[in-house]
Motif scaffolding. Structure first.
Motif, PDB file in Angstrom:
ATOM      1  N   GLU A 104      44.358   9.771  59.301  1.00  0.00           N
ATOM      2  CA  GLU A 104      43.566   9.745  58.425  1.00  0.00           C
ATOM      3  C   GLU A 104      42.897  10.633  58.059  1.00  0.00           C
ATOM      4  OE1 GLU A 104      40.008   6.555  61.044  1.00  0.00           O
ATOM      5  OE2 GLU A 104      41.829   7.503  62.190  1.00  0.00           O
ATOM      6  N   LYS A 105      43.089  11.451  58.980  1.00  0.00           N
ATOM      7  CA  LYS A 105      41.823  12.702  58.285  1.00  0.00           C
ATOM      8  C   LYS A 105      42.969  12.939  56.574  1.00  0.00           C
ATOM      9  CE  LYS A 105      41.964  14.537  63.380  1.00  0.00           C
ATOM     10  NZ  LYS A 105      42.164  15.923  63.614  1.00  0.00           N
ATOM     11  N   LEU A 106      43.342  13.533  56.694  1.00  0.00           N
ATOM     12  CA  LEU A 106      44.285  13.679  55.499  1.00  0.00           C
ATOM     13  C   LEU A 106      43.835  13.031  54.465  1.00  0.00           C
ATOM     14  CD1 LEU A 106      48.197  14.474  56.467  1.00  0.00           C
ATOM     15  CD2 LEU A 106      46.592  16.370  55.464  1.00  0.00           C
ATOM     16  N   ASP A 107      43.768  11.543  54.863  1.00  0.00           N
ATOM     17  CA  ASP A 107      43.271  10.545  53.155  1.00  0.00           C
ATOM     18  C   ASP A 107      41.625  10.833  52.900  1.00  0.00           C
ATOM     19  OD1 ASP A 107      46.244   9.430  52.915  1.00  0.00           O
ATOM     20  OD2 ASP A 107      45.777   7.672  55.106  1.00  0.00           O
ATOM     21  N   ALA A 108      40.925  11.069  54.803  1.00  0.00           N
ATOM     22  CA  ALA A 108      39.953  11.334  54.550  1.00  0.00           C
ATOM     23  C   ALA A 108      39.402  12.129  53.685  1.00  0.00           C
ATOM     24  CB  ALA A 108      38.938  10.851  55.834  1.00  0.00           C
ATOM     25  N   ALA A 109      40.478  13.323  54.339  1.00  0.00           N
ATOM     26  CA  ALA A 109      39.576  14.417  53.026  1.00  0.00           C
ATOM     27  C   ALA A 109      40.382  14.534  51.481  1.00  0.00           C
ATOM     28  CB  ALA A 109      40.756  15.652  53.869  1.00  0.00           C
ATOM     29  N   ALA A 110      41.006  13.920  51.366  1.00  0.00           N
ATOM     30  CA  ALA A 110      41.439  13.644  50.327  1.00  0.00           C
ATOM     31  C   ALA A 110      40.423  12.459  49.166  1.00  0.00           C
ATOM     32  CB  ALA A 110      42.716  12.525  49.724  1.00  0.00           C
ATOM     33  N   LYS A 111      39.581  11.899  49.536  1.00  0.00           N
ATOM     34  CA  LYS A 111      38.826  10.955  49.161  1.00  0.00           C
ATOM     35  C   LYS A 111      37.422  12.058  49.204  1.00  0.00           C
ATOM     36  CE  LYS A 111      36.687   6.822  48.309  1.00  0.00           C
ATOM     37  NZ  LYS A 111      34.723   7.643  48.361  1.00  0.00           N
ATOM     38  N   LYS A 112      37.422  12.506  50.170  1.00  0.00           N
ATOM     39  CA  LYS A 112      35.863  13.789  49.903  1.00  0.00           C
ATOM     40  C   LYS A 112      36.222  14.535  48.968  1.00  0.00           C
ATOM     41  CE  LYS A 112      32.956  12.264  53.011  1.00  0.00           C
ATOM     42  NZ  LYS A 112      32.017  11.361  52.367  1.00  0.00           N
ATOM     43  N   LYS A 113      37.494  14.957  48.945  1.00  0.00           N
ATOM     44  CA  LYS A 113      37.176  15.914  47.253  1.00  0.00           C
ATOM     45  C   LYS A 113      37.321  15.265  46.288  1.00  0.00           C
ATOM     46  CE  LYS A 113      41.499  17.452  45.585  1.00  0.00           C
ATOM     47  NZ  LYS A 113      42.946  18.027  45.078  1.00  0.00           N
ATOM     48  N   GLU A 114      38.211  14.056  46.213  1.00  0.00           N
ATOM     49  CA  GLU A 114      37.655  13.341  44.814  1.00  0.00           C
ATOM     50  C   GLU A 114      36.038  12.704  44.708  1.00  0.00           C
ATOM     51  OE1 GLU A 114      40.332  12.607  42.528  1.00  0.00           O
ATOM     52  OE2 GLU A 114      41.101  14.097  43.320  1.00  0.00           O
ATOM     53  N   ASP A 115      35.536  12.482  45.764  1.00  0.00           N
ATOM     54  CA  ASP A 115      33.697  12.635  45.093  1.00  0.00           C
ATOM     55  C   ASP A 115      32.879  13.480  45.136  1.00  0.00           C
ATOM     56  OD1 ASP A 115      34.617   9.482  46.735  1.00  0.00           O
ATOM     57  OD2 ASP A 115      33.209  10.004  48.253  1.00  0.00           O
ATOM     58  N   GLY A 116      33.634  15.227  45.721  1.00  0.00           N
ATOM     59  CA  GLY A 116      33.111  16.448  44.828  1.00  0.00           C
ATOM     60  C   GLY A 116      33.507  15.760  43.835  1.00  0.00           C
ATOM     61  N   ASN A 117      35.378  16.062  42.971  1.00  0.00           N
ATOM     62  CA  ASN A 117      35.114  16.507  42.102  1.00  0.00           C
ATOM     63  C   ASN A 117      34.251  15.203  41.130  1.00  0.00           C
ATOM     64  OD1 ASN A 117      37.197  17.730  42.848  1.00  0.00           O
ATOM     65  ND2 ASN A 117      39.059  16.412  42.053  1.00  0.00           N
ATOM     66  N   ALA A 118      34.149  14.128  40.988  1.00  0.00           N
ATOM     67  CA  ALA A 118      33.272  13.388  40.344  1.00  0.00           C
ATOM     68  C   ALA A 118      31.772  14.221  40.375  1.00  0.00           C
ATOM     69  CB  ALA A 118      33.398  11.787  40.660  1.00  0.00           C
ATOM     70  N   LEU A 119      31.517  14.038  41.337  1.00  0.00           N
ATOM     71  CA  LEU A 119      29.930  14.867  41.481  1.00  0.00           C
ATOM     72  C   LEU A 119      29.881  16.068  40.317  1.00  0.00           C
ATOM     73  CD1 LEU A 119      29.196  13.962  45.035  1.00  0.00           C
ATOM     74  CD2 LEU A 119      28.054  13.102  42.830  1.00  0.00           C
ATOM     75  N   TYR A 120      31.271  17.012  40.716  1.00  0.00           N
ATOM     76  CA  TYR A 120      31.052  18.209  39.957  1.00  0.00           C
ATOM     77  C   TYR A 120      30.794  18.508  38.898  1.00  0.00           C
ATOM     78  CZ  TYR A 120      32.335  23.077  38.689  1.00  0.00           C
ATOM     79  OH  TYR A 120      31.944  24.310  38.218  1.00  0.00           O
ATOM     80  N   LYS A 121      31.815  17.130  38.038  1.00  0.00           N
ATOM     81  CA  LYS A 121      31.595  16.648  36.711  1.00  0.00           C
ATOM     82  C   LYS A 121      30.184  16.350  35.657  1.00  0.00           C
ATOM     83  CE  LYS A 121      36.869  15.475  36.563  1.00  0.00           C
ATOM     84  NZ  LYS A 121      37.240  14.199  37.054  1.00  0.00           N
ATOM     85  N   ILE A 122      29.750  15.870  37.244  1.00  0.00           N
ATOM     86  CA  ILE A 122      28.538  15.483  36.262  1.00  0.00           C
ATOM     87  C   ILE A 122      26.661  16.226  36.291  1.00  0.00           C
ATOM     88  CG2 ILE A 122      29.054  12.813  36.045  1.00  0.00           C
ATOM     89  CD1 ILE A 122      27.420  12.821  38.477  1.00  0.00           C
ATOM     90  N   GLY A 123      26.896  18.015  37.219  1.00  0.00           N
ATOM     91  CA  GLY A 123      25.992  18.495  37.413  1.00  0.00           C
ATOM     92  C   GLY A 123      25.601  18.820  38.763  1.00  0.00           C
TER      93      GLY A 123
END
Length: 334
Positions: free
Chosen positions: A169-188
């Motif tokens: 559960e922790k690994l899945d949550a961390a991976a999901k948060k990371k992907e959310d971060g990547n999406a936000l980084y791409k749009i500045g």
């Protein structure tokens, strides 16, 4: 004392009080019946919260929490421009920290307890800014201060790492948060992306109960999140924190070229040229063909030349002044 009362002129009798002679000392009996706490939500006094009714328990929404509120929004002159959650209407629902409402409201609700009723005064910087906005009931003019009366009816906190029961559960949550971060980084959206990476890393901060394979996954995620977080902090010009994050990566992977590169970037910005040179040289030893590192090496050389010129000029001026002082002293000497 008279100077804090009616002064040397006194006061004529009115319907509410008798005449007060000139230069009279006053004795006033007061009873404090109640008071309202005013909190400075943003530390710059541009979002103020006055608690009208205290909330229940001690818990408050965290970033990612789903908040359910009802509110009336007004201009400073009392004009209502929006109303949500009243007269049988569904409660207004939004996620804390996701820019779904104006930042002043978002930050204030994050400080509230369940059941709390508050009056929130919001300056334009944390409201709609310097543009005109058409809302449900009225238009909000540019540069408007706003007053919200908000009740936090309920909220559902986003899970923290200690609320999670299994490593999966922790690994899945961390991976999901990371992907959310990547999406936000791409749009500045660097500040919001940074928070996602920080939360992702926190989910897997303690991995002693993980299996060997899960520890490998955790390490890879941590490295990725620290590096991405460092990239955000470089964009936001928080160079010292960027360097610290890269150091965390190098403690896990001493040969990580990207960490050496980003830490060198941070050191260049803080004028720590010797430290930047050490990281660049090490990165070039590990990956001699890395184009980004080569470009950074060129930047380092240019900054070093510039720094040396400034140093030479500074010392030249210093010696020139000393020489003039010595000449002046020798002329007045007997």
């Amino acid at each position: 004392k008279p100077q804090y009362g009616f002064g040397e002129h006194g006061s004529q009798a009115t319907d509410y009080h008798a005449a007060v002679p000139p230069n009279a000392n006053l004795l006033i009996e007061l009873q404090l019946l109640s008071w309202k706490t005013v909190d400075n939500v943003t530390n710059d006094k541009k979002v103020l919260k006055k608690i009208l009714k205290a909330g229940e328990r001690y818990d408050k929404p965290n970033d990612g929490a789903v908040a359910r509120i009802r509110y009336t929004a007004k201009l400073e002159d009392g004009t209502v421009f929006e109303k949500k959650g009243y007269d049988g209407e569904e409660l207004f629902e939004f996620i804390i920290g996701e820019e779904q409402v104006i930042s002043g409201l978002d930050k204030a609700v994050a400080t509230m307890k369940e059941g709390e009723l508050a009056m929130i005064t919001i300056s334009p910087e944390y409201g709609f800014g310097y543009v005109e906005v058409k809302k449900d009931v009225a238009v909000v003019p540019p540069n408007s201060s706003l007053v919200y009366e908000v009740e936090l009816v309920s909220f559902a906190k986003e899970k923290e790492s200690w609320d999670m029961n299994t490593p999966e559960e922790k690994l899945d949550a961390a991976a999901k948060k990371k992907e959310d971060g990547n999406a936000l980084y791409k749009i500045g959206k660097y500040a919001r992306a940074m928070k996602k990476y920080e939360k992702a890393a926190k989910y897997i901060e303690y991995d002693t109960s993980f299996s060997d394979e899960q520890k490998k996954q955790s390490k890879a995620l941590k490295v990725s999140c620290y590096l991405n977080d460092a990239a955000c902090k470089l964009k936001l010009q928080d160079f010292k924190e960027a360097a610290k994050l890269c150091t965390k990566v190098l403690e896990l992977e001493s040969q990580n070229v990207k960490a050496l590169y980003r830490r060198a970037q941070a050191y260049l910005e803080t004028a720590d040229l010797d430290l930047a040179e050490l990281d660049i040289k090490k990165a070039m030893e590990i990956d001699p063909q890395n184009r980004e590192v080569k470009v950074l090496h060129k930047t380092l050389k240019e900054k070093t030349i510039e720094y040396n010129k400034k140093e030479a000029k500074m010392y030249g001026n210093m010696f020139s002044k000393l020489s003039k002082m010595e000449d002046s002293e020798s002329k007045v000497a007997p």
